[in-house]
Design an enzyme around this catalytic site. Sequence first.
Site, PDB file in Angstrom:
ATOM      1  N   ALA A 165       0.829  -1.194   0.000  1.00 61.26           N
ATOM      2  CA  ALA A 165       0.000   0.000   0.000  1.00 61.26           C
ATOM      3  C   ALA A 165       0.861   1.241   0.000  1.00 61.26           C
ATOM      4  O   ALA A 165       1.973   1.231   0.501  1.00 61.26           O
ATOM      5  CB  ALA A 165      -0.889  -0.008   1.235  1.00 61.26           C
ATOM      6  N   CYS A 166       0.321   2.317  -0.568  1.00 62.42           N
ATOM      7  CA  CYS A 166       1.040   3.583  -0.657  1.00 62.42           C
ATOM      8  C   CYS A 166       0.123   4.714  -0.209  1.00 62.42           C
ATOM      9  O   CYS A 166      -1.076   4.524  -0.027  1.00 62.42           O
ATOM     10  CB  CYS A 166       1.502   3.839  -2.085  1.00 62.42           C
ATOM     11  SG  CYS A 166       2.507   2.513  -2.804  1.00 62.42           S
TER      12      CYS A 166
END
Length: 476
Positions: A8-9
């Site tokens: 995830a970012c």
Amino acid sequence: MSRFRNSACTSIMVGKKASLDGSTFISRNEDRLIAIEPKRFLVQPAVHDRHETYVSAYNKLTVPLPESGMRYTATPSIDQSAGPNEEDGFNAANVGESATESVYANDRVLAYDPYIKNGLAEDSMTTLVLPYIHSAREGVERLGQLVAEYGSAEGNGVQFNDQDEVWYMEIATGHHWVAVRIPDDCYAVAANQIAIEQIDFNDPDNYMWSDGIREFVNDHQLNPDDDQWNFRHIFGTNTKLDHHYNTPRVWFAQRYLSPVAAADQTPESPDMPFIRQPERKIAVEDIQYLLKSHFNETKFDPLGDSSEHDKKVYRPIALSRTAQSHILQVRNNVKPEQAAIQWIEFGLPSFCAYTPFFANVDDTDVSYRKFPANMKLTNAYWLNEALAMVVESHYREFYDQDEAFQKDLNEWARRKIAAVDAKASQLDGAQLTTYLTGQNHKIAKHYNKKAKRLLFDLMTQGAEFSKLTFKMDPNL
């Protein structure tokens, strides 16, 4: 699909009238599944009269490459077995790209337009787009053409910027996507959840979309709203995972940049606006603060004093498994040939510094370009990973020194950039590129020197905190 799909970012975008100095910004923490995912910072050379076909090592996507491509910067993974994953950079036309922000579509839309196994995935997006575009808008157009021809292997959000515009594109299903131009006086935050809201199909200057997307939604009766066409409502999700993993990051960023407007929001608010106006101008240091943040000064801070439940209930922006963080800045107060700056951070963002590199260069520093087989502190990635681990191991004792280190380097960076700008304004062409390349080497050297000095100081101090320390009681 990808081995990175559970990673995830967090992405932050800022329009030129919302920023302190008139720059456009795109930025992102590149988070991975594991804490150690080594990266490099490279310049990929321009190519001419090429006749090659690109084949993804990850999923065998096969695409004929254009005969010519511009020089561009990138931060590829050391491990190329899952594709280049070049992630972010600037090309010679001063166009920036950050790819990707993982996003997730709901099962209703995927039932009618599933992902394509050998379609376009994160590993290929920078490689197949950045060398061939001359504006942020062109970035959306080229990526949209690739999705139309090859399909998408996964859900992704992609950012583009140039001196005038910032665009954010969300690819939700195998063939359908939308993109929005971030208004000049606004910012936007994306956190692994489909974020784009209303699409104005009568305004192609500020919105773009895949061919047939309205017919797709109508034919399959997918729009839950009678009064609007909201991409998030139609294609997105609203789950427990979203409320604990995704929306809290947007909440924290918006309460920092728009504290009055966001006052009634909670970490689990499901309909926070994607695009907002800041209540003050946004500086590069503000973007750094947010990308480094871990619910600072709230009860949800994992490094704070609250209950174990509160400290673990929400996922913060900065994580130990951030492979690298970047801020792509295009300035409007200098000539275009020196306007683009790529701020690079290796290591856990909370404890390390963002290094500013001019993008109009033909090489990067050896400490960022080469990666040793074994850990060496001459390598920027390993140096910053080591520093972050030492600071976190005695966070309370080392916090002040680490904050002073980051503050000192931010002050130095502003002075250095101003000095380089003054000299660069007198140069052109190859002479300017050579000068900026040399200055990047000096910037890297300074940052590495400061990081080593702090690391060695903290290691010396930390030795005194060992639980195996023993002093004889004189009363025995």
